[in-house]
Design a protein around this motif. Sequence first.
Motif, mmCIF file in Angstrom:
data_model
loop_
_atom_site.group_PDB
_atom_site.id
_atom_site.type_symbol
_atom_site.label_atom_id
_atom_site.label_comp_id
_atom_site.label_asym_id
_atom_site.label_seq_id
_atom_site.Cartn_x
_atom_site.Cartn_y
_atom_site.Cartn_z
ATOM 1 N N GLN A 272 0.833 -1.189 0.000
ATOM 2 C CA GLN A 272 0.000 0.000 0.000
ATOM 3 C C GLN A 272 0.880 1.256 0.000
ATOM 4 O OE1 GLN A 272 -3.609 0.022 0.445
ATOM 5 N NE2 GLN A 272 -3.766 -2.192 0.385
ATOM 6 N N GLY A 273 1.896 1.264 0.872
ATOM 7 C CA GLY A 273 2.813 2.394 0.913
ATOM 8 C C GLY A 273 3.651 2.512 -0.335
ATOM 9 N N ILE B 241 -8.741 3.292 0.665
ATOM 10 C CA ILE B 241 -7.569 3.562 -0.161
ATOM 11 C C ILE B 241 -6.448 4.031 0.765
ATOM 12 C CG2 ILE B 241 -8.967 4.133 -2.173
ATOM 13 C CD1 ILE B 241 -8.257 7.050 -1.731
ATOM 14 N N PRO B 242 -5.187 3.800 0.395
ATOM 15 C CA PRO B 242 -4.072 4.242 1.231
ATOM 16 C C PRO B 242 -3.813 5.746 1.066
ATOM 17 C CG PRO B 242 -3.235 3.123 -0.721
ATOM 18 C CD PRO B 242 -4.737 3.010 -0.765
ATOM 19 N N VAL B 243 -3.536 6.405 2.187
ATOM 20 C CA VAL B 243 -3.222 7.832 2.201
ATOM 21 C C VAL B 243 -1.991 8.023 3.087
ATOM 22 C CG1 VAL B 243 -4.026 10.135 2.867
ATOM 23 C CG2 VAL B 243 -5.635 8.490 1.874
ATOM 24 N N LEU B 244 -0.965 8.712 2.592
ATOM 25 C CA LEU B 244 0.271 8.874 3.350
ATOM 26 C C LEU B 244 0.048 9.672 4.623
ATOM 27 C CD1 LEU B 244 3.133 9.568 0.761
ATOM 28 C CD2 LEU B 244 2.904 7.607 2.296
ATOM 29 N N ALA B 245 0.610 9.171 5.724
ATOM 30 C CA ALA B 245 0.587 9.881 7.000
ATOM 31 C C ALA B 245 1.900 10.650 7.174
ATOM 32 C CB ALA B 245 0.402 8.876 8.143
ATOM 33 N N GLU B 246 1.925 11.506 8.198
ATOM 34 C CA GLU B 246 3.099 12.351 8.412
ATOM 35 C C GLU B 246 4.353 11.536 8.725
ATOM 36 O OE1 GLU B 246 0.211 12.511 9.924
ATOM 37 O OE2 GLU B 246 -0.680 14.421 9.279
ATOM 38 N N ASP B 247 4.187 10.369 9.356
ATOM 39 C CA ASP B 247 5.344 9.554 9.728
ATOM 40 C C ASP B 247 5.731 8.551 8.642
ATOM 41 O OD1 ASP B 247 3.353 7.661 9.865
ATOM 42 O OD2 ASP B 247 3.620 7.178 11.979
#
Length: 281
Positions: free
Chosen positions: A54-55, A88-94
């Motif tokens: 996903q990432g 759906i995958p969404v980028l996080a701050e970390d």
Amino acid sequence: MQISLLQCQSSRDVAQNLQFIESQLDLLPRVAGEEQLVVLPECCLLFGGHESQQGEYLLNCGSEESPLKSAMSDLAKKFNVYLVAGTIPVLAEDKRVYSRTYLFDSAGKVLGNYDKLHLFDVDVSDGTKEYRESDTFCPGDKISVIDTPFGKLGLAICYDLRFPDLFRAMREAGAELIALPAAFTKVTGAAHWQPLIQARAIETQCFILAAAQWGQHNRGSRETWGQSMIVDPWGRVMAEKMSGCGWVQATLDRSELELIRQQMPVSEHNRFAPPQLQKIR
């Protein structure tokens, strides 16, 4: 109110998964003149391998605005449906990933979203053996209950089903329907899927709209339970699909929900304090 859940057998091929969903929407049985709410399962556009993919997809797509989100918005508009767009995958701050579901209206506009609160870090006696979603995913930090023409719609995702406090919090926030995109493993689904859904429906006196993945994915590397189902506030199964891909449909009557709540006002009788979401990182 017409509700339609799509049961999928998604893979790691985004284009193929998107083509399947579009083809099913093209065949969607509809009641003339009624608004349509469609719920897709967890990971409906990208599923079947390790969660880290996903990432990797996000890092390789090269776009601030997720192409998966745009594709879902386009489908809602093209087919004139309100759409709970799976996850759906969404980028996080970390640099981890939120597992996010969006609610689109029939013009493709985002009405709200929800990031999966509870991450599936468990051992299961199946071919995968060990699931550690927290290695890849970042937990959300809010509940979501959204005004729609169908009523106040709460959002939860898969493993969230095991946490009744979340569902009570949504009921306290006014939820009348709760959509649950999911990809329960075959082992845990066979044991717990239906009783958990019925329990959450009875406790909250809400309609539960549980759209699931089904079958073997990527030549058997993952296997999911299926049994997409619509359950009413009395705990009755209104419609279900045990296996295979395709639609599960029902027409909901909100007056029935109102009668059940009037005759058995469990929310008013509850002597325990409403649950509070704990912030973690």
